[in-house]
Structure formats: C-alpha cells, structure tokens
Motif scaffolding. Structure first.
Motif, PDB file in Angstrom:
ATOM      1  N   LEU A 262       0.825  -1.211   0.000  1.00  0.00           N
ATOM      2  CA  LEU A 262       0.000   0.000   0.000  1.00  0.00           C
ATOM      3  C   LEU A 262       0.858   1.260   0.000  1.00  0.00           C
ATOM      4  O   LEU A 262       0.456   2.299  -0.509  1.00  0.00           O
ATOM      5  N   LEU A 263       2.054   1.152   0.572  1.00  0.00           N
ATOM      6  CA  LEU A 263       2.961   2.294   0.647  1.00  0.00           C
ATOM      7  C   LEU A 263       3.871   2.385  -0.575  1.00  0.00           C
ATOM      8  O   LEU A 263       4.731   3.270  -0.641  1.00  0.00           O
ATOM      9  N   GLY A 264       3.707   1.466  -1.519  1.00  0.00           N
ATOM     10  CA  GLY A 264       4.520   1.487  -2.730  1.00  0.00           C
ATOM     11  C   GLY A 264       5.926   0.993  -2.521  1.00  0.00           C
ATOM     12  O   GLY A 264       6.836   1.318  -3.295  1.00  0.00           O
ATOM     13  N   ARG A 265       6.133   0.171  -1.475  1.00  0.00           N
ATOM     14  CA  ARG A 265       7.482  -0.327  -1.176  1.00  0.00           C
ATOM     15  C   ARG A 265       7.599  -1.826  -1.384  1.00  0.00           C
ATOM     16  O   ARG A 265       8.502  -2.459  -0.851  1.00  0.00           O
ATOM     17  N   GLY A 266       6.715  -2.391  -2.142  1.00  0.00           N
ATOM     18  CA  GLY A 266       6.768  -3.827  -2.390  1.00  0.00           C
ATOM     19  C   GLY A 266       5.511  -4.268  -3.102  1.00  0.00           C
ATOM     20  O   GLY A 266       4.580  -3.479  -3.326  1.00  0.00           O
ATOM     21  N   ASN A 267       5.478  -5.546  -3.460  1.00  0.00           N
ATOM     22  CA  ASN A 267       4.324  -6.080  -4.172  1.00  0.00           C
ATOM     23  C   ASN A 267       3.397  -6.900  -3.273  1.00  0.00           C
ATOM     24  O   ASN A 267       2.384  -7.409  -3.736  1.00  0.00           O
ATOM     25  N   GLY A 268       3.756  -7.056  -2.008  1.00  0.00           N
ATOM     26  CA  GLY A 268       2.908  -7.777  -1.071  1.00  0.00           C
ATOM     27  C   GLY A 268       3.015  -9.283  -1.166  1.00  0.00           C
ATOM     28  O   GLY A 268       2.304 -10.001  -0.454  1.00  0.00           O
ATOM     29  N   GLU A 269       3.903  -9.790  -2.026  1.00  0.00           N
ATOM     30  CA  GLU A 269       3.958 -11.237  -2.262  1.00  0.00           C
ATOM     31  C   GLU A 269       4.464 -11.984  -1.031  1.00  0.00           C
ATOM     32  O   GLU A 269       5.477 -11.614  -0.432  1.00  0.00           O
ATOM     33  N   ILE A 270       3.730 -13.036  -0.672  1.00  0.00           N
ATOM     34  CA  ILE A 270       4.106 -13.918   0.425  1.00  0.00           C
ATOM     35  C   ILE A 270       4.082 -15.350  -0.092  1.00  0.00           C
ATOM     36  O   ILE A 270       3.635 -15.609  -1.204  1.00  0.00           O
ATOM     37  N   ARG A 271       4.588 -16.266   0.711  1.00  0.00           N
ATOM     38  CA  ARG A 271       4.630 -17.666   0.313  1.00  0.00           C
ATOM     39  C   ARG A 271       3.650 -18.485   1.141  1.00  0.00           C
ATOM     40  O   ARG A 271       3.479 -18.254   2.336  1.00  0.00           O
ATOM     41  N   LEU A 272       3.036 -19.449   0.481  1.00  0.00           N
ATOM     42  CA  LEU A 272       2.224 -20.420   1.209  1.00  0.00           C
ATOM     43  C   LEU A 272       3.083 -21.135   2.240  1.00  0.00           C
ATOM     44  O   LEU A 272       4.277 -21.327   2.031  1.00  0.00           O
ATOM     45  N   PRO A 273       2.468 -21.465   3.404  1.00  0.00           N
ATOM     46  CA  PRO A 273       1.037 -21.498   3.686  1.00  0.00           C
ATOM     47  C   PRO A 273       0.431 -20.166   4.147  1.00  0.00           C
ATOM     48  O   PRO A 273      -0.724 -20.148   4.571  1.00  0.00           O
ATOM     49  N   LEU A 274       1.185 -19.071   4.112  1.00  0.00           N
ATOM     50  CA  LEU A 274       0.593 -17.779   4.428  1.00  0.00           C
ATOM     51  C   LEU A 274      -0.284 -17.324   3.272  1.00  0.00           C
ATOM     52  O   LEU A 274       0.037 -17.574   2.103  1.00  0.00           O
ATOM     53  N   CYS A 275      -1.375 -16.641   3.602  1.00  0.00           N
ATOM     54  CA  CYS A 275      -2.336 -16.165   2.604  1.00  0.00           C
ATOM     55  C   CYS A 275      -2.547 -14.665   2.767  1.00  0.00           C
ATOM     56  O   CYS A 275      -2.417 -14.123   3.869  1.00  0.00           O
TER      57      CYS A 275
END
Length: 297
Positions: A262-275
């Motif tokens: 939201l702050l424009g400092r990343g794409n928010g991508e995480i790895r499973l099993p996190l959702c």
C-alpha cells in the motif's frame, strides 16, 4: 555496568524478505537494506519470523544473509536469523552467518519438537560451543510451543557467546526475572511492549514496525534513553494502534507485506502457507495506515 550484548541495544529492524514470481527478489532486498540505512536503522535482522525464514530453502536462507551483509557493508550491524529445531542445522546456519560477516546470530528456541528445558539448554550450548559468534536468544512461545524459562536463560547467560535475548513471551514479569538473574541485553520482541519493557530494563527492540516507520521506532527508544518520558509515552500511544494491526490482523508478516504494498514499497507477495489479507482485514489495515498519516483515508 553495561549489559553483555549492549552493542545490539537500540532499534533492530526485523527485515521482510521481498519475493517476485515466487523467488527471492534480490534487487529489491538490496534496495530495502539501502533504504533502512538511509533511515538511520543501526541493526538489520534478516531471515527471522518477519523474513519468512520457514518458507526459505537452505540456499535461499544463506543467500539472503549474504546479500544483507554485503549490502550493509559495515554501515549497519547484521543480526542474522540462524535458528532451527535441528541443532545440527542451527550450527550449520550460524557457521555460515559467521563466515558471511554477520555481527550476531538471532536464534529462535527450537520449535515443533517441544524440547524440555534441559533440551533447550543443550541445544543453545552446543551451538555456542561450535561457533564463535555472538548469539541473541529468541523466546517466542506462541510460535515454538515452549517458553524458555528464566532459570534456563540464566544458565545460558553464563556462556560467553550468548549475549542477549529477544523476549517475546509477552510477560513483563518474565522480563524482570531475566534482568534480575542475568546481565544479558534484553530486547523487546513485541513492538507494542517496547516502552513497557524498557521501563523495567530492556534496551531496545527487534521491530516489525521499523520496516515502515523506522525513524519513529528509533525515536521512541531515543526519547526514553534521554529521559524524556513524556515524549516516549506520546510516541508509544501513536505507534500502538499501528503495531497492534501489523501484528494482530493475521500472522506476521502478512499485514506487513500488505502495508508495504500500500505504501509502494513492495508487491505484497508472500509464500504459502501464508495467505493474503481478506477484504475486511485489508480495510482495517488501510484505516490504520491512514490514521497514522502514511496514506490518505
């Protein structure tokens, strides 16, 4: 008299690990380290809980440590996450961190296999004997299934290379007991408890919120250390709702990764099993960031 690991006092950022299309985003990681150094963050802690270490391969884990050490280039200390529920693996990772040039190793208590207090002692003592690198214990029973009891921490404090503890049991009584028994440097493992813990003798924090507002987290510590209790309380009151939502809406680092996006400092991508956050949770996070003045409402 200075505490044993006071070179690790102050603000340590628990670095998030950026991903792109399922892989560690190395250019983004280097950029993230540079931004933290520009913000004045004195200590960087890669590949911990916030760095999604449980989802990294062994090679990725080592690579992230190496990149952070290389990019920091002595401008900030590096407290590398090297904990494992396998003692042999913890030794291997800690030896790698030492060779890479890390300043210290942050070692979480063994998780899942739920060792006895004697097992915990032997685990850390075996690593401390095998590797000549300062060790920061990490007690977080909500994730490991076992609390490191103050008596065990007291035994470990007698070992030369065990110098500090990141304490995240959520108990001020436990913090006070550790401080009464040892000369370890105690660091808060919960952003919302940094000021209360410092009031009883802790000397800093390993902070999730510092990924977003490192100057404010550092400012709280500086205000307390200079004796400005009123300013420290005001910073705590402002930081508290943000910290609560960063750590309470979903397992760390899910809200943090969403906030960074939201702050424009990343794409928010995480790895499973996190959702990712659901719509309701995303709305709460956006409102928390807006209240803090980080985004528009």
């Amino acid at each position: 008299m200075a505490s044993k690991g006071n070179k690790f006092a102050g603000c340590t950022v628990a670095l998030a690990t950026p991903f792109k299309d399922g892989e560690v985003d190395e250019p983004a990681l280097r950029g993230w380290v540079e931004w933290q150094i520009e913000q004045g963050t004195p200590i960087l802690s890669p590949v911990g809980t916030t760095g999604e270490a449980p989802t990294l391969s062994h090679l990725e884990h080592e690579r992230v440590i190496a990149i952070v050490v290389e990019t920091a280039a002595g401008r900030a200390k590096v407290m590398a996450g090297t904990g494992s529920n396998s003692t042999a693996e913890a030794i291997r990772l800690t030896k790698f961190a030492a060779r890479a040039g890390a300043d210290g190793a942050l070692m979480v208590a063994p998780y899942y296999n739920r060792p006895s207090q004697e097992g915990m002692y032997r685990h850390f003592a075996t690593v401390a004997e095998a590797v000549d690198l300062p060790i920061i214990l990490y007690n977080i029973p909500a994730r490991t299934g076992r609390n490191m009891e103050p008596e065990t921490i007291e035994r470990l404090a007698s070992l030369d290379t065990i110098v500090a503890i990141k304490e995240a049991a959520g108990s001020l009584d436990q913090v006070s007991d550790i401080l009464a028994r040892t000369n370890l440097t105690v660091l808060s493992g919960d952003d919302s408890l940094t000021l209360p813990m410092m009031a009883v003798g802790a000397e800093g924090v390993v902070s999730v919120a510092a990924n977003i507002v490192p100057r404010d987290v550092r400012g709280l510590i500086d205000d307390f250390n200079t004796g400005d209790a009123k300013a420290a309380r005001e910073r705590h009151a402002r930081l508290f709702p943000l910290c609560r939502d960063l750590l309470g809406l979903a397992p760390n680092p899910v809200p943090l990764k969403s906030a960074l996006a939201l702050l424009g400092r990343g794409n928010g991508e995480i790895r499973l099993p996190l959702c990712p956050l659901n719509e309701v949770e995303s709305g709460k996070l956006s409102r928390a960031l807006a209240r803090y003045g980080l985004i528009q409402a």
